[in-house]
Scaffold this motif. Sequence first.
Motif, PDB file in Angstrom:
ATOM      1  N   LEU A   1       0.807  -1.448   0.432  1.00 39.51           N
ATOM      2  CA  LEU A   1      -0.067   0.146  -0.009  1.00 39.51           C
ATOM      3  C   LEU A   1       0.963   1.221   0.017  1.00 39.51           C
ATOM      4  O   LEU A   1       1.357   1.507   0.759  1.00 39.51           O
ATOM      5  CB  LEU A   1      -0.765  -0.142   1.056  1.00 39.51           C
ATOM      6  CG  LEU A   1      -1.904  -1.200   1.256  1.00 39.51           C
ATOM      7  CD1 LEU A   1      -3.060  -0.714   2.483  1.00 39.51           C
ATOM      8  CD2 LEU A   1      -2.498  -0.565   0.409  1.00 39.51           C
ATOM      9  N   ASP A   2       0.580   2.237  -0.723  1.00 36.81           N
ATOM     10  CA  ASP A   2       0.888   3.316  -1.009  1.00 36.81           C
ATOM     11  C   ASP A   2       0.021   4.780  -0.685  1.00 36.81           C
ATOM     12  O   ASP A   2      -0.960   4.507  -1.028  1.00 36.81           O
ATOM     13  CB  ASP A   2       1.802   3.702  -2.400  1.00 36.81           C
ATOM     14  CG  ASP A   2       2.125   4.934  -2.535  1.00 36.81           C
ATOM     15  OD1 ASP A   2       3.003   5.770  -1.521  1.00 36.81           O
ATOM     16  OD2 ASP A   2       2.351   5.850  -3.711  1.00 36.81           O
ATOM     17  N   VAL A   3       0.579   5.269   0.587  1.00 35.38           N
ATOM     18  CA  VAL A   3      -0.814   6.175   0.715  1.00 35.38           C
ATOM     19  C   VAL A   3      -0.073   7.802   1.562  1.00 35.38           C
ATOM     20  O   VAL A   3       0.596   7.821   1.588  1.00 35.38           O
ATOM     21  CB  VAL A   3      -0.991   5.854   2.599  1.00 35.38           C
ATOM     22  CG1 VAL A   3      -2.091   6.810   2.929  1.00 35.38           C
ATOM     23  CG2 VAL A   3      -1.846   4.476   2.495  1.00 35.38           C
ATOM     24  N   GLU A   4      -0.986   9.062   0.032  1.00 39.97           N
ATOM     25  CA  GLU A   4      -0.804  10.148   0.329  1.00 39.97           C
ATOM     26  C   GLU A   4      -2.114  10.658   0.997  1.00 39.97           C
ATOM     27  O   GLU A   4      -2.725  10.053   0.795  1.00 39.97           O
ATOM     28  CB  GLU A   4      -0.231  10.453  -1.090  1.00 39.97           C
ATOM     29  CG  GLU A   4      -0.781  12.002  -1.048  1.00 39.97           C
ATOM     30  CD  GLU A   4      -0.092  12.696  -1.227  1.00 39.97           C
ATOM     31  OE1 GLU A   4       1.462  12.277  -0.364  1.00 39.97           O
ATOM     32  OE2 GLU A   4      -0.464  14.144  -1.366  1.00 39.97           O
ATOM     33  N   VAL A   5      -1.185  11.495   1.947  1.00 40.45           N
ATOM     34  CA  VAL A   5      -2.050  12.356   2.900  1.00 40.45           C
ATOM     35  C   VAL A   5      -2.434  13.781   2.346  1.00 40.45           C
ATOM     36  O   VAL A   5      -1.600  14.510   1.786  1.00 40.45           O
ATOM     37  CB  VAL A   5      -2.176  11.866   4.489  1.00 40.45           C
ATOM     38  CG1 VAL A   5      -2.734  13.029   5.297  1.00 40.45           C
ATOM     39  CG2 VAL A   5      -1.699  10.536   4.868  1.00 40.45           C
ATOM     40  N   THR A   6      -3.571  14.143   2.133  1.00 43.06           N
ATOM     41  CA  THR A   6      -3.483  16.192   2.558  1.00 43.06           C
ATOM     42  C   THR A   6      -4.930  15.975   3.055  1.00 43.06           C
ATOM     43  O   THR A   6      -5.245  15.389   3.536  1.00 43.06           O
ATOM     44  CB  THR A   6      -4.084  15.657   0.885  1.00 43.06           C
ATOM     45  OG1 THR A   6      -5.811  14.632   0.421  1.00 43.06           O
ATOM     46  CG2 THR A   6      -3.538  15.070  -0.422  1.00 43.06           C
ATOM     47  N   GLY A   7      -5.012  17.887   3.351  1.00 43.04           N
ATOM     48  CA  GLY A   7      -6.051  17.795   4.032  1.00 43.04           C
ATOM     49  C   GLY A   7      -5.110  18.543   5.293  1.00 43.04           C
ATOM     50  O   GLY A   7      -6.660  18.667   6.021  1.00 43.04           O
ATOM     51  N   VAL A   8      -4.309  18.150   5.479  1.00 46.21           N
ATOM     52  CA  VAL A   8      -3.495  18.546   7.624  1.00 46.21           C
ATOM     53  C   VAL A   8      -3.751  20.094   7.306  1.00 46.21           C
ATOM     54  O   VAL A   8      -2.863  20.352   6.356  1.00 46.21           O
ATOM     55  CB  VAL A   8      -2.655  17.688   7.299  1.00 46.21           C
ATOM     56  CG1 VAL A   8      -2.003  17.770   8.402  1.00 46.21           C
ATOM     57  CG2 VAL A   8      -2.993  16.320   6.929  1.00 46.21           C
ATOM     58  N   GLU A   9      -3.827  20.569   7.967  1.00 48.80           N
ATOM     59  CA  GLU A   9      -3.781  21.908   8.470  1.00 48.80           C
ATOM     60  C   GLU A   9      -2.156  22.344   8.402  1.00 48.80           C
ATOM     61  O   GLU A   9      -1.537  21.487   9.155  1.00 48.80           O
ATOM     62  CB  GLU A   9      -4.546  22.240  10.042  1.00 48.80           C
ATOM     63  CG  GLU A   9      -4.539  23.960  10.509  1.00 48.80           C
ATOM     64  CD  GLU A   9      -5.043  24.620   9.216  1.00 48.80           C
ATOM     65  OE1 GLU A   9      -5.842  24.632   8.554  1.00 48.80           O
ATOM     66  OE2 GLU A   9      -4.108  25.955   9.139  1.00 48.80           O
ATOM     67  N   ARG A  10      -1.803  23.251   8.384  1.00 47.21           N
ATOM     68  CA  ARG A  10      -0.868  23.686   7.585  1.00 47.21           C
ATOM     69  C   ARG A  10      -0.272  25.040   8.122  1.00 47.21           C
ATOM     70  O   ARG A  10       0.780  25.197   8.759  1.00 47.21           O
ATOM     71  CB  ARG A  10       0.276  24.068   6.267  1.00 47.21           C
ATOM     72  CG  ARG A  10      -0.006  22.635   5.549  1.00 47.21           C
ATOM     73  CD  ARG A  10       0.277  23.002   3.593  1.00 47.21           C
ATOM     74  NE  ARG A  10       0.614  21.024   3.181  1.00 47.21           N
ATOM     75  CZ  ARG A  10       1.538  20.562   3.638  1.00 47.21           C
ATOM     76  NH1 ARG A  10       2.503  21.250   4.663  1.00 47.21           N
ATOM     77  NH2 ARG A  10       1.786  18.958   3.510  1.00 47.21           N
TER      78      ARG A  10
END
Length: 419
Positions: free
Chosen positions: A191-200
Motif C-alpha cells: 500500500l502506498d498512502v498519500e495524505v492531504t487535507g492536514v492544516e499547515r
Amino acid sequence: MTAPDLEDLEITDLGAQGDGLAIMQGGVRIHVPLTLPGERVLAQVEGDRGQLVEVLRPSPDRQTPASPHYGECGGCSLQHWASGPYLQWKTDRVRHLLAREGIETEVRPAIPCRPGSRRRLGLHARRGQNGRVLLGFKARRSWRLVEVERCPVALRQIEAAFPALREVAAPFLEHPKSAPTLHVTWTETGLDVEVTGVERKSGGLSRDGRVRAAAAAAAADLARLTLGGEALYQAREPVVRFGQALVAPPPGAFLQAVEAAETAMAELAVQALKGCGRTADLFCGMGAFAFRLAETGQVLAADSWAPGIAALERGAAHASGLKPIRAMTRDLFREPLSAFELKGVDGALFDPPRAGGLAQAMELGKSDIPTVVGISCNPSTFARDARALIEAGFRLDEVTPVDQFLWSAHVEVVGVFRR
Ligand SMILES: C[S@@+](CC[C@H](N)C(=O)[O-])C[C@H]1O[C@@H](n2cnc3c(N)ncnc32)[C@H](O)[C@@H]1O
C-alpha cells in the motif's frame, strides 16, 4: 421551516447521477436516490429532491446491495441494480451523450469490472465521539462521514487494511482544523498512502505526529506514507506495472482505478493502433498506455505533470525490449502538440482529464494522422472533443464503455476514430 411532503411516486427514468426520476403534477421532476425505473415508492419530497422512505413496488431488477453501508455511504449509488440493466443503462447513457452532439456510432456493450477490484480509494478521516478516529466515505450529498468497515468495490488487500489505516490516520488529526484524506493505492510492493487535507498554518504535522505516523505506517506494513508529497515513511518503493515496464509512482500520481480496466482499455488501443510505427500518447501520465504501445513502435508521450513524466522516463530507462519512448512535460491545454510537431506520427491516443482536451483534439484534427484513440472518464467532454475530430474529417467507428467506476453513475469510454 415546513416538514417535507410524503409522496407516492412512480419512478419513470434515471437521471445522470443515477437517481430515480419521478414527474409530479405540474411536470416537476423529482430526483429520488436509490430507486429504479418502474418502481413505485414513498418519498419525503423537498424542492426537487425526494428521500426514499419505502419501495412500494420494487423493480424485478432490484438486487440486494453488497455493502453493509449501502444507502448511507455516498460512494455507490447503483448497488441495488442487477448487473444486466445496470450496464445497459451506462451504455445507453454514452449513446445519449454522443447523440446530443449529433454523433451516431456503434456503442459496444460495456466491459464490466468485478467487485473487489478497485486499487485506489480516497478515505476521509475525522474525530468521532470520545476522540475515536473515524475512517470512511462521505454520505450522499453531505460532508458527514460514514465510517466503513467493508467496501465491496475495493481490492481485498485495501479493505483488510481499514483497521490499520485508521491508526495511520490518527496522528494527522492532531490539529482541530485538519480534515485528512488518505489516498490509498495498492501497488506491486504493497500500500502506498498519500495524505492531504492536514492544516499547515501552524507548521503542519508536529514532530511527535510524524513519529507516530511513521510507527503506524510500519505497523500497517505500508510500502510508503507521504504527506502532501513529502515522505514520512518508506519500507519499499511503490511500483506499478504497465505491460512489461515497472514504474515507481511519485506520491499522489494518477493511476487508472481498476487494473483490469486499464488492461482492457490498453488492449483496445493497441488493437486500433496496430501497425503504427510511431504513436503519440497525449495526457500520458506515467505511461500506462505508452509502455504498451512501445512494445511495437516508437512513442512520443506528453503530459503536464513533471513528476509523472520523470517516473515514465525512469521506467523506460529500466525496461528492456521496448521501442524508444520520447517523453515531454507539456501543458496540452495551453500548448497542444501541433499538427506540425505531430508530423511522422501515424497513430495517436489521447486520455485527457475530466475537462477533456479540446485544443489537443483540434490539433489532431489538423494533422494527417489516420487513427486516433480517445479515452475519457467523462463521456460529455469526450463527445464534445469527438465532435471536433469528426468536423475535421474523422469518423468515430466505435465506442466501448468500460465500467471502471462500479455502482456509481460514472463511466469510462474508449473511442476509435479513423479517416
Ligand atoms: C485521465 S489521466 C490519464 C493518464 C494516463 N493516460 C493513464 O492512463 O494513467 C489524465 C492526465 O492528464 C494530465 N493533465 C491534466 N491537465 C493537463 C494539461 N493541461 N496538459 C497536459 N496534461 C494534463 C494529468 O497529469 C493526467 O496524467
